[in-house]
Design a protein around this motif. Structure first.
Motif, short mmCIF file in Angstrom:
data_model
loop_
_atom_site.label_atom_id
_atom_site.label_comp_id
_atom_site.label_asym_id
_atom_site.label_seq_id
_atom_site.Cartn_x
_atom_site.Cartn_y
_atom_site.Cartn_z
N MET A 32 34.68 12.92 39.74
CA MET A 32 35.84 12.80 38.85
C MET A 32 37.12 13.06 39.62
N THR A 33 38.21 12.57 39.06
CA THR A 33 39.53 12.80 39.63
C THR A 33 40.33 13.65 38.64
N PRO A 34 41.39 14.28 39.12
CA PRO A 34 42.23 15.05 38.19
C PRO A 34 42.77 14.17 37.06
N LYS A 35 43.11 12.95 37.39
CA LYS A 35 43.65 12.03 36.38
C LYS A 35 42.61 11.74 35.29
N SER A 36 41.34 11.57 35.69
CA SER A 36 40.31 11.29 34.69
C SER A 36 40.08 12.49 33.78
N LEU A 37 40.21 13.68 34.32
CA LEU A 37 40.05 14.88 33.49
C LEU A 37 41.18 14.98 32.47
N ILE A 38 42.40 14.79 32.94
CA ILE A 38 43.56 14.90 32.06
C ILE A 38 43.53 13.83 30.98
N LYS A 39 43.09 12.62 31.35
CA LYS A 39 43.01 11.53 30.37
C LYS A 39 42.01 11.83 29.26
N ASN A 40 41.04 12.68 29.52
CA ASN A 40 40.00 12.97 28.54
C ASN A 40 40.25 14.23 27.72
#
Length: 92
Positions: A32-40
């Protein structure tokens, strides 16, 4: 992306998603990337959606069979609690 920007992105994701070091490590191992975590991060309308912390743990457990735990060292515990270094030397 430079290492500094990547580190800043992970710090931001950790803060916004309310993750600890073990959660970050699990997310990285899952790719995972930080962006994918924040998007979820679930919105108020998405009551069906699990918090990011639980989502990462569930995915990690599904893939690897157990949840990663990181035991903090006594130094980390003292830093978090702001206990003085000479605490052990006190007479009481």
């Amino acid at each position: 992306m430079s290492k500094r920007k990547k580190d800043e992105a992970w710090i931001e994701a950790k803060k916004r998603c309310r993750l600890n070091e073990a959660d970050i490590q699990m997310a990285k191992q899952l790719g995972m990337t930080p962006k994918s975590l924040i998007k979820n991060i679930p919105t108020k309308d998405q009551k069906w959606k699990a918090p990011v912390k639980l989502w990462v743990r569930d995915l990690y457990e599904e893939k690897f069979g157990k949840v990663l735990t990181i035991t903090p060292t006594s130094k980390q515990i003292k830093e978090e609690a702001k206990i003085p270094e000479d605490w052990d030397d006190l007479p009481f």
